[in-house]
Write an enzyme that holds these catalytic residues in place. Structure first.
Site, PDB file in Angstrom:
ATOM      1  N   LYS A 100       0.814  -1.219   0.000  1.00  0.00           N
ATOM      2  CA  LYS A 100       0.000   0.000   0.000  1.00  0.00           C
ATOM      3  C   LYS A 100       0.845   1.267   0.000  1.00  0.00           C
ATOM      4  CE  LYS A 100      -4.411  -1.815   1.428  1.00  0.00           C
ATOM      5  NZ  LYS A 100      -5.478  -1.925   2.444  1.00  0.00           N
ATOM      6  N   ARG A 123      -3.940 -10.226   4.678  1.00  0.00           N
ATOM      7  CA  ARG A 123      -4.340 -10.187   3.265  1.00  0.00           C
ATOM      8  C   ARG A 123      -3.172  -9.623   2.452  1.00  0.00           C
ATOM      9  NH1 ARG A 123      -6.792  -6.630  -0.397  1.00  0.00           N
ATOM     10  NH2 ARG A 123      -8.241  -7.654  -1.858  1.00  0.00           N
TER      11      ARG A 123
END
Length: 278
Positions: A226, A260
């Site tokens: 991210k 995840r």
């Protein structure tokens, strides 16, 4: 507060004795890190099988990008992307399939096709039929904290009290699910790294994950590749593996039991080693 030891799905119970690895499979042309790579059914099926071989405990299939500023897609377009993949995976993988969607229509169809988990980035809050859809399917569910939809969520990342805001939101999601008839044992929570959060906000969430343990549900985190990792390391997309590894390790230290990730093999090793150390 003792961590939840299992997560109940529609067809099985997942033990959380060790961290569970949820492999990301985006069947989209525009996801921030791997958009377009697995857009064909054949490529998606092969990637799912590869992630299972690498040690994924769950395959999370998404047909709509939820990156910041991502455009929405129609219900039919999302169904056309995900259903052929779920159907093609029948009998070809043994691990449970998760559907990453905030649309009740997609959740219903995906669960009918074989998905056992609904991963909703809006925490059941966007589609008023979603909680009932998950309950009817008797599926497991991930409820996530967010602020706004992808096209607006990064416009306001300031909070008077981030931890309290996320806690209250997730508690409301749990209550919504329970009121729809979904047993608490089927619910996992996600503080929503990257969804309406600043760089510092994401770091605070990881460092204070223990604050969410009193909610009594398994904690899932999704730091993989991210932008907050890029902001710190200066690296782009697929070069954020080492930064992701640090975030995964610290998330486990502070209470996460489901991770995840894109890089399944590497993060499985990180998770196993971190668990051994603590």
């Amino acid at each position: 507060m003792i961590k939840a030891q299992t997560w109940e799905l529609s067809r099985r119970s997942l033990s959380l004795e060790r961290p569970q690895i949820m492999g990301i499979l985006n069947v989209t042309p525009d996801s921030f890190s791997d958009g377009g790579r697995f857009f064909s059914v054949e490529a998606a099926v092969e990637r799912a099988r590869e992630m299972e071989r690498e040690g994924a405990d769950i395959i999370d299939i998404g047909g709509e990008s939820t990156r910041p500023n991502a455009p929405a897609v129609t219900l039919q377009e999302e169904l056309d992307r995900v259903l052929p993949v779920i159907e093609a995976l029948k009998g070809r993988i043994a691990v449970p399939i998760s559907i990453d969607t905030y649309k009740a229509g997609v959740a219903r169809a995906a669960c009918a096709a074989g998905a056992e988990i609904v991963n909703d980035v809006t925490g059941l809050m966007f589609d008023p039929e979603m909680a009932a859809a998950v309950a009817e399917a008797d599926a497991g569910v991930v409820v996530m904290h967010t602020r706004g939809m992808p096209d607006t969520m990064q416009k306001d990342t300031g909070y008077d009290d981030l931890i309290a805001d996320v806690t209250n939101y997730l508690a409301g999601c749990i209550e919504l699910a329970r009121n729809a008839g979904l047993p608490e044992e089927r619910i996992a929570i996600d503080p929503g790294l990257g969804f309406g959060k600043s760089v510092q906000g994401n770091l605070e969430l990881i460092k204070r994950l223990e604050a969410f343990l009193p909610l009594g549900r398994p904690i899932l985190v999704g730091p993989s590749r991210k932008s907050f990792i890029g902001a710190i390391t200066g690296k782009d997309g697929r070069e954020r593996v080492y930064g992701t590894a640090a975030a995964v390790a610290m998330s486990i230290v502070h209470g996460a039991t489901i991770l995840r990730v894109h890089d399944v093999a590497a993060m499985r090793d990180v998770a196993l080693m971190t668990r051994a150390l603590i």
